[in-house]
Design a protein around this motif. Structure first.
Motif, PDB file in Angstrom:
ATOM      1  N   ALA A 134       7.763   1.046  21.592  1.00 25.12           N
ATOM      2  CA  ALA A 134       8.541   1.223  20.361  1.00 25.12           C
ATOM      3  C   ALA A 134       9.305   2.527  20.469  1.00 25.12           C
ATOM      4  N   LEU A 135      10.620   2.449  20.535  1.00 27.70           N
ATOM      5  CA  LEU A 135      11.458   3.631  20.664  1.00 27.70           C
ATOM      6  C   LEU A 135      11.565   4.349  19.323  1.00 27.70           C
ATOM      7  N   PRO A 136      12.019   5.580  19.299  1.00 26.48           N
ATOM      8  CA  PRO A 136      12.162   6.290  18.017  1.00 26.48           C
ATOM      9  C   PRO A 136      13.020   5.539  17.010  1.00 26.48           C
ATOM     10  N   SER A 137      13.927   4.698  17.501  1.00 24.22           N
ATOM     11  CA  SER A 137      14.763   3.894  16.598  1.00 24.22           C
ATOM     12  C   SER A 137      14.004   2.723  16.012  1.00 24.22           C
ATOM     13  N   ALA A 138      12.726   2.545  16.381  1.00 21.54           N
ATOM     14  CA  ALA A 138      11.852   1.448  15.938  1.00 21.54           C
ATOM     15  C   ALA A 138      12.184   0.135  16.618  1.00 21.54           C
ATOM     16  N   ASP A 139      13.039   0.147  17.638  1.00 26.26           N
ATOM     17  CA  ASP A 139      13.248  -1.046  18.452  1.00 26.26           C
ATOM     18  C   ASP A 139      12.024  -1.227  19.350  1.00 26.26           C
ATOM     19  N   VAL A 140      11.446  -2.426  19.327  1.00 28.70           N
ATOM     20  CA  VAL A 140      10.220  -2.690  20.075  1.00 28.70           C
ATOM     21  C   VAL A 140      10.468  -3.831  21.047  1.00 28.70           C
ATOM     22  N   SER A 141       9.989  -3.657  22.277  1.00 31.17           N
ATOM     23  CA  SER A 141      10.106  -4.705  23.286  1.00 31.17           C
ATOM     24  C   SER A 141       9.016  -4.523  24.322  1.00 31.17           C
ATOM     25  N   PRO A 142       8.591  -5.617  24.978  1.00 24.96           N
ATOM     26  CA  PRO A 142       7.602  -5.489  26.059  1.00 24.96           C
ATOM     27  C   PRO A 142       8.216  -4.781  27.260  1.00 24.96           C
ATOM     28  N   VAL A 143       7.412  -3.980  27.943  1.00 25.25           N
ATOM     29  CA  VAL A 143       7.863  -3.314  29.167  1.00 25.25           C
ATOM     30  C   VAL A 143       7.830  -4.318  30.315  1.00 25.25           C
ATOM     31  N   SER A 144       8.879  -4.348  31.082  1.00 24.51           N
ATOM     32  CA  SER A 144       8.960  -5.305  32.201  1.00 24.51           C
ATOM     33  C   SER A 144       8.115  -4.809  33.370  1.00 24.51           C
ATOM     34  N   PRO A 163      -3.840   6.271  13.650  1.00 25.53           N
ATOM     35  CA  PRO A 163      -5.117   5.561  13.456  1.00 25.53           C
ATOM     36  C   PRO A 163      -5.009   4.394  12.486  1.00 25.53           C
ATOM     37  N   SER A 164      -4.275   4.575  11.380  1.00 27.70           N
ATOM     38  CA  SER A 164      -4.101   3.473  10.427  1.00 27.70           C
ATOM     39  C   SER A 164      -3.313   2.337  11.047  1.00 27.70           C
ATOM     40  N   LEU A 165      -2.311   2.685  11.835  1.00 24.83           N
ATOM     41  CA  LEU A 165      -1.515   1.662  12.512  1.00 24.83           C
ATOM     42  C   LEU A 165      -2.379   0.862  13.480  1.00 24.83           C
ATOM     43  N   ALA A 166      -3.266   1.536  14.215  1.00 28.72           N
ATOM     44  CA  ALA A 166      -4.131   0.830  15.164  1.00 28.72           C
ATOM     45  C   ALA A 166      -5.050  -0.153  14.438  1.00 28.72           C
ATOM     46  N   GLN A 167      -5.663   0.284  13.324  1.00 23.63           N
ATOM     47  CA  GLN A 167      -6.554  -0.594  12.583  1.00 23.63           C
ATOM     48  C   GLN A 167      -5.803  -1.775  11.988  1.00 23.63           C
ATOM     49  N   ASP A 168      -4.584  -1.526  11.511  1.00 26.13           N
ATOM     50  CA  ASP A 168      -3.820  -2.619  10.920  1.00 26.13           C
ATOM     51  C   ASP A 168      -3.411  -3.635  11.978  1.00 26.13           C
ATOM     52  N   LEU A 169      -2.984  -3.174  13.136  1.00 27.75           N
ATOM     53  CA  LEU A 169      -2.547  -4.096  14.176  1.00 27.75           C
ATOM     54  C   LEU A 169      -3.696  -4.946  14.696  1.00 27.75           C
ATOM     55  N   ILE A 170      -4.894  -4.381  14.772  1.00 22.16           N
ATOM     56  CA  ILE A 170      -5.997  -5.124  15.391  1.00 22.16           C
ATOM     57  C   ILE A 170      -6.672  -6.067  14.405  1.00 22.16           C
ATOM     58  N   ARG A 204       5.701 -11.669  19.931  1.00 15.81           N
ATOM     59  CA  ARG A 204       6.825 -11.374  19.042  1.00 15.81           C
ATOM     60  C   ARG A 204       6.332 -10.907  17.667  1.00 15.81           C
ATOM     61  N   ASP A 205       5.303 -11.573  17.135  1.00 11.21           N
ATOM     62  CA  ASP A 205       4.770 -11.152  15.836  1.00 11.21           C
ATOM     63  C   ASP A 205       4.154  -9.764  15.907  1.00 11.21           C
ATOM     64  N   LEU A 206       3.448  -9.489  17.008  1.00 13.67           N
ATOM     65  CA  LEU A 206       2.852  -8.173  17.175  1.00 13.67           C
ATOM     66  C   LEU A 206       3.945  -7.102  17.267  1.00 13.67           C
ATOM     67  N   SER A 207       5.026  -7.407  17.969  1.00 12.63           N
ATOM     68  CA  SER A 207       6.138  -6.459  18.091  1.00 12.63           C
ATOM     69  C   SER A 207       6.779  -6.191  16.737  1.00 12.63           C
ATOM     70  N   GLU A 208       6.968  -7.244  15.948  1.00  7.92           N
ATOM     71  CA  GLU A 208       7.576  -7.064  14.625  1.00  7.92           C
ATOM     72  C   GLU A 208       6.696  -6.226  13.718  1.00  7.92           C
ATOM     73  N   ARG A 209       5.400  -6.437  13.815  1.00  8.66           N
ATOM     74  CA  ARG A 209       4.484  -5.661  12.974  1.00  8.66           C
ATOM     75  C   ARG A 209       4.469  -4.195  13.409  1.00  8.66           C
ATOM     76  N   LEU A 210       4.519  -3.969  14.708  1.00  8.84           N
ATOM     77  CA  LEU A 210       4.569  -2.601  15.216  1.00  8.84           C
ATOM     78  C   LEU A 210       5.863  -1.920  14.776  1.00  8.84           C
ATOM     79  N   ALA A 211       6.980  -2.618  14.860  1.00  4.88           N
ATOM     80  CA  ALA A 211       8.264  -2.035  14.460  1.00  4.88           C
ATOM     81  C   ALA A 211       8.268  -1.693  12.978  1.00  4.88           C
ATOM     82  N   LEU A 212       7.679  -2.562  12.158  1.00  2.00           N
ATOM     83  CA  LEU A 212       7.639  -2.315  10.712  1.00  2.00           C
ATOM     84  C   LEU A 212       6.882  -1.024  10.397  1.00  2.00           C
ATOM     85  N   HIS A 213       5.753  -0.835  11.056  1.00  2.00           N
ATOM     86  CA  HIS A 213       4.971   0.360  10.787  1.00  2.00           C
ATOM     87  C   HIS A 213       5.617   1.603  11.374  1.00  2.00           C
ATOM     88  N   CYS A 214       6.276   1.462  12.506  1.00  2.00           N
ATOM     89  CA  CYS A 214       6.954   2.620  13.082  1.00  2.00           C
ATOM     90  C   CYS A 214       8.089   3.095  12.171  1.00  2.00           C
TER      91      CYS A 214
END
Length: 788
Positions: A560-570, A634-641, A617-627
């Motif tokens: 997740a970049l500072p711009s909140a764009d999230v993508s898997p690393v190749s 810590p709250s982000l980790a608990q929410d994602l899992i 894709r859903d995990l990425s969207e959720r990560l971007a929303l919180h970023c």
């Protein structure tokens, strides 16, 4: 004269009548007589009765006997056997002859015998009801068979409980309207009048009809099936208990299954008290007598309404109990049946009475949960609405259910003990969930499978490396249980050891792959196929601003970049650990400050669905929303899992989040020197000047000494060029790079030696030191604590 003698009465249908004078002349002849013999009245009237007899000799003294059998001649001359009876009217000088065919008379006699037999039965109930279902005839007038007394003229609602009456009436009206018989219908019957009674009857019913086939009522036959049905119910309940209790390894759920089995089929109120020790997996203490029984209310159920507030509530501990004989009998493994009156006499207004006796409870049965010589708890059942008290058969049934349930509770207890041990091992093997340094903040989370029921081998790790670098690791061992947890511990230790060697991620995985192969060779044959793992290792360099990673069959991390764009690393995934023979390829990606790296195991994707692509894709969207909302890590980790889960995991999940920072350019200084002894003083002077610029005057002398020793060794033993770099962070890192691949070795110099004290001196003056190798040459690094 036509004497019919039958009319529309079905009882007299087929009865032939004739009127005879004192001379034996027939003066009256009915239509039934015409039909019986086929002789019209005109051919019979005025003639002697003798002419109708096939054997005239039956007449003695000119008269027929009062009753008997005879053969009459039909119009065709055929002899028809009849049974007859004569009645004389002396005043008139006439006799009335009544005759029916022998077959019809026999049928009537059988009908009469059948009716008499049914009405005289003491084991089979018989009730004849009219079209309004009112009683016409019954052998239940005096309660000959089980069931309420049924007076003639009574209706169902007069003698039965309204709920039972409605069910029976519906069934009988169905028979009356359709003509379809009711066969062996099981019916509960409770009396509507005192004394109360409760029976289970096997009811059969048929419709009665007149000679024209019109319904006239219902004939009901029933037998007392209370004992048989109760025996069947007990067998069915025992089978249901065996199948339904103990299927889970949760202690409270097992206790609830026990009371759900008992209520309402056996009891109106039931509860289970379990030993406190069972909740922690320990063996309960062996107590004898009253006092603190170390029990707790685990589950409770009542047939109707909410659980009474006066009774002990689920979850509450059992208060000290008086020392009663029944307590000791329970502790010895016996099942106790007690009436309320006996219990009240034993407790004598003790405060315990209101806790153990529900309102209107009249009969209690208690069975211990006895397994492997341990009393794990007790099962208590009460009857309040059911009129019959518990008996020995009920005691045997509850004892059987309790014995089976005790094994389920004990299995759950022992599983709890093993699970606690596995959880404790897992917790001690995993690192601390949250770390924070000047260049990186991390937060980890672990979630076992099946809501905590299965501990596995997923792990994460954060390893601080020299030069302010950080290694991020996440892995997933094949399988579940202690084997997987133990393997995870060994792999985590190996990763930390290899990381200390500062190997690149791909080389680290290659060594780890060799270790897993050796573990598989050492394992038992039955476990070799499940010794394996996937792993991803990433090394973040805050000076260069990039991250190098390699994967052994593991899902790619999310960036997740500072711009909140999230993508898997190749990342090119290599084979899982333990396969062997194939290389692992490194991937380097730029990681700007403020980025978030998410490393996870495949179990996390199950929280978001079954399809890997859509879950990622859903995990990425959720990560971007919180970023975007700047949620703390810590709250982000608990929410994602755990946030998207709709069902328990079938596999455990681990997640490691890392928010990166960078070392500012003004905090880094580097120089390059030739392999010239004069470069030593230049390096020392430049390092001292930079420390003075940074305000680190307190460590200038020590740092100059370290730089002097390291650069001298490089110039003397490795040649040039020689690189020097200082990095200011939470510690001061000093790096000296040379083109040699020779491993530096520290030794303790003897008193007479003129050299050999350089690295020993460096080790004494620094926080830690070490070396790493690049594509060519090596780097010796030294870390010093800062006082600022």
């Amino acid at each position: 004269m036509d004497v019919s003698g039958t009319g529309n009465c079905p009882v007299l249908a087929g009865v032939a009548t004739a009127l005879i004078d004192d001379r034996g002349i027939v003066i009256g002849w009915s239509r039934a007589a015409e039909q019986l013999l086929g002789r019209a009245a005109a051919h019979v009237l005025g003639r002697s009765i003798v002419r109708l007899l096939a054997e005239p000799g039956v007449i003695a003294g000119g008269e027929l006997p009062r009753d008997g059998e005879a053969e009459l001649l039909s119009d065709s001359g055929q002899a028809i056997a009849v049974r007859y009876r004569t009645e004389k009217y002396q005043s008139l000088g006439l006799s009335l002859l009544l005759a029916v065919a022998v077959e019809q008379a026999a049928e009537t006699e059988w009908d009469t015998a059948l009716s008499r037999a049914l009405l005289s039965q003491s084991r089979i109930g018989f009730i004849l009801r009219d079209k309004n279902l009112a009683v016409v005839r019954s052998n239940q007038v005096r309660g000959a068979v089980a069931g309420p007394t049924v007076p003639v003229g009574s209706r169902l609602s007069d003698v039965m409980h309204p709920d039972d009456a409605a069910g029976v009436e519906a069934a009988l009206r169905g028979v009356l309207e359709t003509g379809v018989p009711l066969a062996a219908h099981e019916q509960r019957v409770r009396s509507a009048r005192a004394p109360d009674g409760d029976w289970s009857l096997a009811v059969s019913a048929v419709r009665t009809e007149d000679t024209r086939g019109r319904p006239t009522g219902v004939a009901v036959l029933f037998t007392d099936a209370t004992k048989h049905l109760r025996a069947d119910r007990r067998r069915e309940l025992s089978h249901r208990a065996s199948a339904g209790i103990g299927g889970t390894l949760d202690i409270n759920r097992t206790a609830q299954e026990i009371v759900d089995t008992l209520v309402p089929d056996v009891a109106d109120v039931a509860w289970v008290n379990l030993a406190d020790a069972t909740y922690t997996g320990d063996e309960p203490p062996k107590t004898f007598g009253g006092g603190d029984l170390h029990l707790r209310r685990a589950a409770a159920r009542i047939a109707t309404g909410p659980w009474p507030a006066a009774l002990l509530q689920p979850g509450e501990p059992i208060p000290h109990f008086p020392d009663l004989p029944l307590v000791r009998e329970l502790q010895e493994g016996r099942t106790i049946v007690v009436g309320r009156a006996a219990l009240e006499r034993a407790l004598v207004d003790h405060p315990w009475l209101r806790l153990v006796a529900p309102r209107n409870g009249h009969s209690m049965i208690v069975a211990p949960l006895f397994a492997r010589g341990l009393v794990l708890g007790v099962v208590t059942a009460w009857r309040t609405d059911q009129a019959e008290p518990f008996d020995e058969e009920d005691a045997g049934l509850l004892a059987e259910i309790a014995a089976h349930s005790a094994l389920g509770v004990d299995n759950a207890r022992r599983y709890t003990r093993e699970h606690r041990a596995a959880v404790a091992l897992q917790e001690r093997l995993l690192p601390q969930a949250f770390t924070s340094t000047r260049v990186m903040e991390t937060a980890g989370a672990y979630l076992p499978a099946a809501g905590g029921a299965e501990i596995g081998g997923d792990w994460f790790d954060t390893i601080e490396l020299p030069s302010l670098r950080t290694a991020l690791v996440v892995g997933d061992v094949t399988g579940h249980g202690l084997h997987a947890t133990a393997t995870m511990g060994r792999l985590r230790t190996a990763v930390q050891t290899l990381a200390d060697l500062e190997l690149p991620p791909d080389e680290l995985l290659a060594h780890l792959d060799d270790l897993v192969s050796r573990l598989a060779d050492e394992a038992e044959l039955s476990h070799r196929d499940v010794v394996g793992a996937t792993c991803l290792v990433a090394v973040h360099d805050p000076v260069e601003g990039h991250c190098t990673m390699a994967s052994a069959g593991h899902p790619p991390p999310l960036l997740a970049l500072p711009s909140a764009d999230v993508s898997p690393v190749s990342v090119r995934p290599g084979p899982p650990l333990g396969v062997g023979g194939l290389p692992f390829e490194p991937t380097t990606v730029a990681v700007p400050p403020g980025s978030v790296l998410a490393l996870y195991t495949d179990g996390l994707l199950q929280r978001y669905g079954t399809d890997i692509d859509s879950s990622t894709r859903d995990l990425s969207e959720r990560l971007a929303l919180h970023c975007r909302s700047a949620t703390d890590l810590p709250s982000l980790a608990q929410d994602l899992i755990s946030g998207a889960a709709q069902h328990p995991l079938s596999d455990d999940a681990a997640l490691l989040l890392a928010r990166t920072s960078a070392v500012q350019p003004e905090d880094v200084a580097d120089w390059e020197f030739p392999a010239d002894p004069r470069a030593v003083s230049s390096a020392r002077e430049m390092a001292g000047a930079k420390l003075a610029e940074w305000g680190l005057d307190d460590i200038i002398f020590v740092t100059e000494l370290i730089v002097s020793e390291l650069v001298t060794n490089a110039v003397r033993y490795a040649g040039g060029p020689v690189g020097l770099r200082l990095i200011r962070g939470e510690v001061l890192c000093c790096e000296v790079t040379d083109p040699s691949n020779t491993q530096p070795r520290m030794r303790r110099a003897r008193t007479s030696d003129e050299g050999g004290r350089g690295l020993f001196l460096v080790a004494q003056l620094s926080r830690r030191w070490g070396s790493r190798y690049g594509q060519s040459g090596k780097t010796i690094w030294v870390e010093q604590d800062l006082s600022v």
